[in-house]
Write a protein that holds these residues in place. Structure first.
Motif, short mmCIF file in Angstrom:
data_model
loop_
_atom_site.label_atom_id
_atom_site.label_comp_id
_atom_site.label_asym_id
_atom_site.label_seq_id
_atom_site.Cartn_x
_atom_site.Cartn_y
_atom_site.Cartn_z
N LEU A 99 1.78 10.78 -13.60
CA LEU A 99 2.60 11.99 -13.45
C LEU A 99 2.06 12.87 -12.33
O LEU A 99 1.25 13.76 -12.56
N PRO A 100 2.50 12.61 -11.12
CA PRO A 100 2.04 13.44 -10.01
C PRO A 100 2.72 14.81 -10.07
O PRO A 100 3.72 14.98 -10.76
N PRO A 101 2.19 15.76 -9.35
CA PRO A 101 2.59 17.16 -9.52
C PRO A 101 4.03 17.46 -9.14
O PRO A 101 4.63 18.34 -9.72
N PHE A 102 4.60 16.75 -8.20
CA PHE A 102 5.93 17.13 -7.72
C PHE A 102 6.99 16.81 -8.74
O PHE A 102 8.16 17.02 -8.55
N ASN A 103 6.55 16.26 -9.85
CA ASN A 103 7.47 16.00 -10.94
C ASN A 103 7.86 17.31 -11.61
O ASN A 103 8.74 17.38 -12.43
N TYR A 104 7.17 18.37 -11.25
CA TYR A 104 7.31 19.64 -11.95
C TYR A 104 8.51 20.42 -11.51
O TYR A 104 9.35 19.93 -10.76
N GLN A 105 8.55 21.66 -11.94
CA GLN A 105 9.70 22.48 -11.57
C GLN A 105 9.82 22.48 -10.05
O GLN A 105 8.82 22.38 -9.34
N LYS A 106 11.01 22.68 -9.60
CA LYS A 106 11.35 22.25 -8.26
C LYS A 106 10.36 22.54 -7.15
O LYS A 106 9.87 21.64 -6.51
N ASP A 107 10.09 23.78 -6.91
CA ASP A 107 9.36 24.02 -5.67
C ASP A 107 7.90 24.29 -5.90
O ASP A 107 7.28 25.16 -5.31
N ARG A 156 0.87 -1.17 0.00
CA ARG A 156 0.00 0.00 0.00
C ARG A 156 0.91 1.22 0.00
O ARG A 156 1.72 1.39 0.90
N VAL A 157 0.77 2.06 -1.01
CA VAL A 157 1.59 3.26 -1.10
C VAL A 157 0.79 4.43 -0.54
O VAL A 157 -0.36 4.62 -0.91
N LEU A 158 1.38 5.16 0.37
CA LEU A 158 0.63 6.19 1.09
C LEU A 158 1.24 7.56 0.88
O LEU A 158 2.09 8.01 1.65
N PRO A 159 0.81 8.24 -0.16
CA PRO A 159 1.33 9.59 -0.40
C PRO A 159 0.73 10.57 0.58
O PRO A 159 -0.28 10.27 1.23
N PRO A 160 1.31 11.74 0.70
CA PRO A 160 0.98 12.64 1.80
C PRO A 160 -0.44 13.21 1.77
O PRO A 160 -1.01 13.45 2.81
N PHE A 161 -1.04 13.37 0.61
CA PHE A 161 -2.34 14.03 0.56
C PHE A 161 -3.43 13.15 1.11
O PHE A 161 -4.58 13.50 1.10
N ASN A 162 -3.03 11.95 1.51
CA ASN A 162 -3.99 11.07 2.15
C ASN A 162 -4.34 11.59 3.55
O ASN A 162 -5.25 11.13 4.19
N ILE A 200 -3.97 12.18 -20.37
CA ILE A 200 -5.24 12.38 -19.68
C ILE A 200 -5.00 13.31 -18.49
O ILE A 200 -4.04 13.12 -17.74
N PHE A 201 -5.87 14.29 -18.34
CA PHE A 201 -5.74 15.23 -17.23
C PHE A 201 -6.70 14.87 -16.12
O PHE A 201 -7.89 14.67 -16.36
N SER A 202 -6.16 14.76 -14.94
CA SER A 202 -7.02 14.49 -13.80
C SER A 202 -6.64 15.44 -12.69
O SER A 202 -5.77 15.15 -11.90
N TYR A 203 -7.25 16.62 -12.70
CA TYR A 203 -6.91 17.52 -11.61
C TYR A 203 -8.13 18.30 -11.19
O TYR A 203 -9.08 18.47 -11.93
N GLY A 207 -0.03 8.99 -20.67
CA GLY A 207 0.39 9.67 -19.45
C GLY A 207 -0.84 10.23 -18.75
O GLY A 207 -1.73 10.76 -19.41
N VAL A 208 -0.90 10.09 -17.44
CA VAL A 208 -2.01 10.67 -16.70
C VAL A 208 -1.45 11.76 -15.79
O VAL A 208 -0.65 11.48 -14.90
N VAL A 209 -1.84 12.99 -16.07
CA VAL A 209 -1.36 14.13 -15.28
C VAL A 209 -2.27 14.30 -14.08
O VAL A 209 -3.47 14.56 -14.23
N LEU A 210 -1.70 14.15 -12.90
CA LEU A 210 -2.51 14.15 -11.69
C LEU A 210 -2.35 15.44 -10.92
O LEU A 210 -1.34 16.11 -11.00
N HIS A 211 -3.35 15.73 -10.16
CA HIS A 211 -3.20 16.76 -9.15
C HIS A 211 -4.33 16.64 -8.15
O HIS A 211 -5.34 16.02 -8.45
N GLY A 212 -4.14 17.23 -6.99
CA GLY A 212 -5.22 17.23 -6.01
C GLY A 212 -5.29 15.90 -5.27
O GLY A 212 -4.29 15.28 -4.99
#
Lengths: 402, 370, 370, 402
Positions: C86-94, B84-90, C8-11, C54-59
């Motif tokens: 593709l979760p969001p933290f893959n993006y530019q650094k901060d 089970r992978v538990l990312p922080p937004f959980n 696919i966008f999922s945000y 690719g599934v672009v995730l957010h939220g």
């Protein structure tokens, strides 16, 4: 579930010319090149060619092959439609028969092929080392409008009498086929890879089966019958590396070829990966006193000796002062300290005791007749044992004749 | 052995790994020629028969997600239980991207997950610990000892940055919990714990209610007298990877056959993802000694005292000494490297020379061309 | 058909789904008795022979991660290509946890991923669109039309919240791009686009350089004269799920056999995760009509004009009318529900009555006990 | 890779007493309960009992079974060590033989079992519907120190003569075994589920194989031989639902049982899930004019008629005005408008034309002899056709005798 193209891989043979190496497994399961098994080549070719449905016809000791292939995942052949399927002979309400020949093996699995309603069937062999894009061959088949397309390669004229030789016209359509002709009319040799239009093949298989005099073999019966009936038969020219590894010598040759890119056998090319089910083991360690040159190795080995011109599979151990040259070591082989192995194929989990001497170079053997030295899997040589060039030992260390 | 559940922590909190963790968390750092650090914790658990493992993630966890997949490599892809992978937004609703202040806070963030644990006991491990622990044996000792919490400690000469150290009495009961030590003494904590699931939930709830977030301060140190803390001492190799120096020194230890035999004992194999690479080839003029070499490399030059990950290319005349080269590093003709850690896909151009020192190995960032 | 790549966008950006998206993103909302919204976009692509998505995730994307797994369900678990999450933290650094302001910004965040696309063309889809498009045909039309961008539009009477509308000339070329319309006119954009990978990268880079982030404003509207935008009109069912009302109305449309036949055409099957449930059982006194019923339900009461997800229990005497009940909803004896959307694992106690209205269906939050 | 326990599932039989239902597939692949196939029960039991290594012995039309089992993933039997393996007969260097009997099937796969070095082997049958925790049976085996443990259940005394009957002492150790005794001394019937200590079984199998007069069957040869030699044999009492579905009537019975929890067959119990490879299809739609009562259905169906006391598999269609009662419809069956189906089993992809009348209730048939009506898979009845109770039709609609 309709598929344009289905591949049928003939993996049934006992591979008796590999002698002790196939005592416990089918030929396509024999390890190759330090990391692979022979069957990885046709399976990877299928995967890379976009053929996602493969039947593997086998009836000889399939256990190792079965568990090696598993779900087909290592070759990306585990899609929800298609995938790789082992096809053993089976019983129906009329009883069961073993596969009588290559054509009969396909005949018995007409139901499997029909399920996918393919336009084309690619017939492959389980004992060839080569990288080939079957989709190009199928394209040639379609363009030519042939009922059957046979892949061919040019061989030196002097070797032609050892092959099935195709004569072709200016369009590379086959006009004649001669099995091992004494006076070959062409130097185009059949590689034993066929593309058939399934409807046509299905009919020929049914007729072939009804003929009690037939050996139910593609090369001997089905192909000649099609030619005789005037079916359109196309040749597909292949130019890359190809080797039938059905004999100990050719298996050894092919292993040596992978050490030399100039042989044409390049396994590092990422555009055409050869997949394999890999063994879980740590990386190999090369000790301070080791000397490894012009050699290949894989995971899990500990090499403290001298390894030259050799191919080592996973989990091999070479002790201090040991010397391996021009040899092929299959997985789990242990060569103890100060042993010498030359021009040999050592089966899986062999143990060569301290100070043994196994095999020898041709130049050192003359004028006695020379040959490769071959040990069956699990053969364990006691310390100091000598095994002359050309000798073959079974798993109990008894000498058997080639 | 179905009574044990695993929880692995993989979050950014230590940051001396420089460029190595720029694009990944410490738990997904490559180690030992073909592993990621987290492979060790996962394998330790699985080899003890653990079937359910949660991985608490935070920070740059894309590479971790890619690496873990469904857990198939560790046989943790299961219909019931498994990985089970538990990312922080959980976590509680508007947690956002704040890093945890401590293990308790991380556990509090996955509080509802704790309720789904089917096993009576939990093993906590850090994803950046490289070790091959006999977890089945440790669990047995935990049950026998009657301890509230078993704390696994190392007993080697290595110190670690920001380590926790324990003193124990003859029975194994922990008498002192120390950290921020200038000169470490006692047993070095490996941040591996076994306790009952009930106790874990109780501790998390109690601490959270008081806004306490530190496991070692608010649980171990504060409650060392109230709770029976038992020390299990592991005498073997155990590397915590908190700094480049630790990473380098620990990697180099793998050239010792005894340490390798211990870490890679066939009894408890470390499982890792495969790489679709061919065999490694050493050329006729190549020389490669006292080195750990993964598959798919091509060595035409000289390699000594080094660790090569899959697909490293060392061209003619190049000389590699005392280096750790990650996947797909290419060292061109006549280049010379020593004391270098090259991240994935680095290229060293022909004739270049790069030298670090054993006390300051140089890190080359991913995909750089030097 | 290997020339097409899917994104696919999922945000989170639309937020009228009330409790339904409290714990999940719109793309992972359950729909049609056994699907998640994103199953449709994935199946549309896969049925057209697309192998890389690719599934672009957010939220709130935990439920999305769980749902997607390695993509095995859609045959997207592949050695080369396949599903890329593709979760969001893959993006530019901060980047942190800031939501995207628009599609361009989201794509800019995964810019390095765009470089890895092996195909010459890209299809962009939203994860919350429920449709069964013949993507292979649309792709063919894109190639034939010579358009820069093909925009897929719906042609039904449904409006959608915050929709984009297009006008086109006879050749199919888009002449006007409108949004924020009080009374929608023209063709409703389904937010499905096909364009070349090169153009996509160029647009993302250009816009990003100018701090433009909106696909429809800064690309489609602003460049509608400069670029050849082609309109592909889809006459079939196409539901964008932006509000509870849309969710409910669109769900109820599935009770129409023609719409079901269209959405679930066996030629382009919608693939979804299985549920380990037994067969559904209707009791001797049960009555269930004009309803879509998944497996593993037990119906002893009355069910009319409703959609039941797996494992719903309707006890004796209970009456369900015009409801959508998610997984594991339990309706106790003699309870009466109409115009209710019950999220996962809701329990309605015996004898309770809950009534919404067709213009205001009531949502019961996950695991609530009413 | 050592395993404490390995299960061997005997799935080889043709299942000839299921007649037309097994014409194209092995018995364990026959659909059951709207969602399952028979083999889901033993496989799920293994998975739930913590046995992760299963060999499936089969030689009769294994294609459907093979592709159904695939990688074993639906049953969680796809671990990297162990997993589920299909074991067909194979050839070795001495040639090949088909499985002669249940014991011979295991004998031929001694190599497979040995690979896992198990302490215990559980022998299962592929045609039983039941939920059982084999780990408890293995625990009983260990505690009792037996060489063989046989699971037994109490049957009504009057039915005992149809079973293999065990006599036991006060410790439930088996003292006598009688195959279908006329005057049973006990009412403990063998369920055909055995746990053996592998070493002992291996030896008995070898001896049994050497005996040319043996039928190489567990019940007839191996168990009696062990008893005769005074091996310790334990009985393991099982009390839940268990049914051998080897006949059409018992298969129908078991399907009806799943509609009634009081039968003991509860498939909704989440603590012991029965897994299956599921079909991808949308949920089932029940039309405005439908009337479904005391019935079970699965995915992908469209029901517009009257369905009573019946079990419907996936993708079934029941037209307006059609009436189904006391019947079992296998996947893909279509019953057109106004057709009536009573007391019938309809094979996969059957089509019952408009206004057909298939089967009938016992009470309506008297005084003529009554029986279930059975249609082979793919049988297509033209509109208006009548099929009397007790009739069986093959896929061409020809009557065949039971």
């Amino acid at each position: 579930m309709k598929k344009e193209c289905v591949a049928m891989l003939l993996a049934g043979g006992q591979g008796s010319r590999l002698y002790v190496l196939t005592g416990e497994m089918a030929k396509p399961a024999v390890p190759f090149g330090g990391k692979y098994r022979i069957i990885d080549f046709p399976l990877s070719n299928c995967s890379n060619s976009g053929i996602d449905t493969v039947g593997v016809l086998t009836q000889y000791r399939p256990l190792e092959l079965n568990s090696y292939i598993g779900s087909g995942q290592p070759w990306d052949l585990d899609g929800s439609t298609g995938g790789v399927h082992i096809l053993p002979p089976y019983m129906d309400s009329k009883g069961g028969t073993w596969y009588k020949g290559t054509a009969n093996a396909i005949y018995q699995n007409i139901g499997f092929v029909d399920y996918y309603e393919p336009d084309y069937v690619v017939i492959l062999s389980g004992d060839h080392i080569y990288k080939m894009d079957y989709s190009k061959m199928v394209a040639r088949h379609k363009e030519s409008g042939a009922a059957c397309t046979i892949s061919v390669m040019e061989v030196p004229w002097e070797e032609a009498p050892r092959f099935g030789i195709m004569s072709v016209n200016e369009d590379d359509m086959i006009t004649e086929f001669a099995e091992k002709p004494k006076a070959p009319k062409s130097n185009l040799a059949s590689m034993g890879i066929y593309v058939f239009s399934w409807k046509t093949l299905r009919q020929y298989l049914t007729e072939d089966e009804a003929d009690p005099t037939s050996e139910n073999d593609f090369g001997k019966n089905v192909i000649p019958a099609m030619l005789e009936n005037g079916e359109k038969m196309a040749a597909y020219r292949f130019a890359g590396y190809w080797k039938d590894v059905g004999t100990l010598e050719s298996l050894w040759d092919a292993n040596m070829d992978m050490l030399s890119p100039e042989s044409g056998l390049d396994l590092h090319d990422e555009s055409w990966p050869v997949y394999a089910r890999s063994v879980n083991a740590p990386p190999t360690f090369l000790g301070t006193g080791s000397r490894v040159a012009h050699s290949a190795f894989n995971r899990g080995s500990i090499l403290d000796g001298d390894v030259q011109n050799s191919v080592l599979a996973s989990n091999v151990r070479v002790g201090k002062g040991a010397r391996i040259s021009y040899s092929v070591l299959l997985p789990g082989t242990v060569v103890e300290e100060n042993a010498v192995v030359e021009y040999a194929i050592l089966g899986e989990d062999c143990r060569i005791g301290v100070g043994c001497r196994v095999g020898g170079a041709p130049e050192d053997t003359a004028p006695s007749p020379w040959g490769l030295t071959v040990l069956a899997p699990h053969c364990r040589l006691p310390d100091g044992k000598q095994v002359r060039p050309g000798i073959m030992l079974d798993r109990n260390g008894e000498e058997v004749s080639k | 052995m179905n009574g044990l559940h695993g929880i692995i922590f993989s979050y950014e909190k230590r940051n001396n790994l420089r460029e190595l963790t720029e694009i990944r968390s410490a738990a997904s750092i490559p180690f030992g020629g073909r592993y990621r650090a987290v492979d060790f914790a996962l394998s330790n658990l699985v080899n003890a028969g653990v079937t359910d493992v949660g991985v608490v993630l935070h920070g740059r966890y894309q590479s971790m997600l890619d690496h873990l997949g469904t857990g198939k490599v560790w046989d943790l892809s299961r219909k019931r239980g498994g990985l089970r992978v538990l990312p922080p937004f959980n976590y509680q609703k508007d947690w956002g991207a704040m890093p945890f202040r401590g293990k308790i806070e991380a556990l509090s963030g996955v509080r509802s997950y704790l309720n789904t644990i089917r096993q009576d006991y939990v093993a906590l491990m850090d994803g950046d610990l490289v070790v091959n622990l006999p977890m089945a044996e440790i669990f047995e000792e935990h049950l026998k000892s009657g301890a509230d919490i078993t704390v696994v400690c190392g007993d080697d000469s290595f110190a670690t940055e920001d380590g926790t150290y324990y003193e124990k009495d003859e029975s194994g009961r922990i008498t002192e919990v120390l950290y921020n030590l200038h000169s470490p003494r006692g047993y070095r904590g490996l941040e591996v714990y076994i306790l009952s699931t009930e106790l874990l939930k109780e501790l998390v709830d109690d601490c959270t209610a008081k806004d306490q977030y530190s496991w070692r301060r608010d649980v171990l140190r504060a409650q060392r007298e109230k709770r029976n803390l038992h020390c299990y001492v592991w005498g073997g190799f155990a590397a915590q990877i908190r700094s480049v120096q630790e990473y380098y020194d620990r990697s180099m230890q793998l050239l010792d056959p005894e340490i390798r035999a211990e870490l890679f004992t066939p009894e408890r194999p470390i499982r890792a993802k495969g790489a679709d690479k061919s065999s490694t080839y050493v050329g006729a003029e190549g020389r490669c000694v006292n080195s750990l070499v993964a598959e798919g490399c091509r060595i035409e030059g000289t390699v000594e005292n080094s660790i090569l990950f899959p697909g490293v290319v060392v061209e003619e005349g190049a000389v590699i000494r005392n280096c750790v080269l990650f996947k797909e590093t290419t060292v061109r003709r006549n280049a010379r490297l020593s004391y270098i850690i090259a991240d994935k896909n680095v290229e060293i151009l022909a004739d270049r020379t790069l030298m670090g020192h054993s006390t300051y190995p140089i890190v080359l960032a991913k995909s750089s061309k030097v």
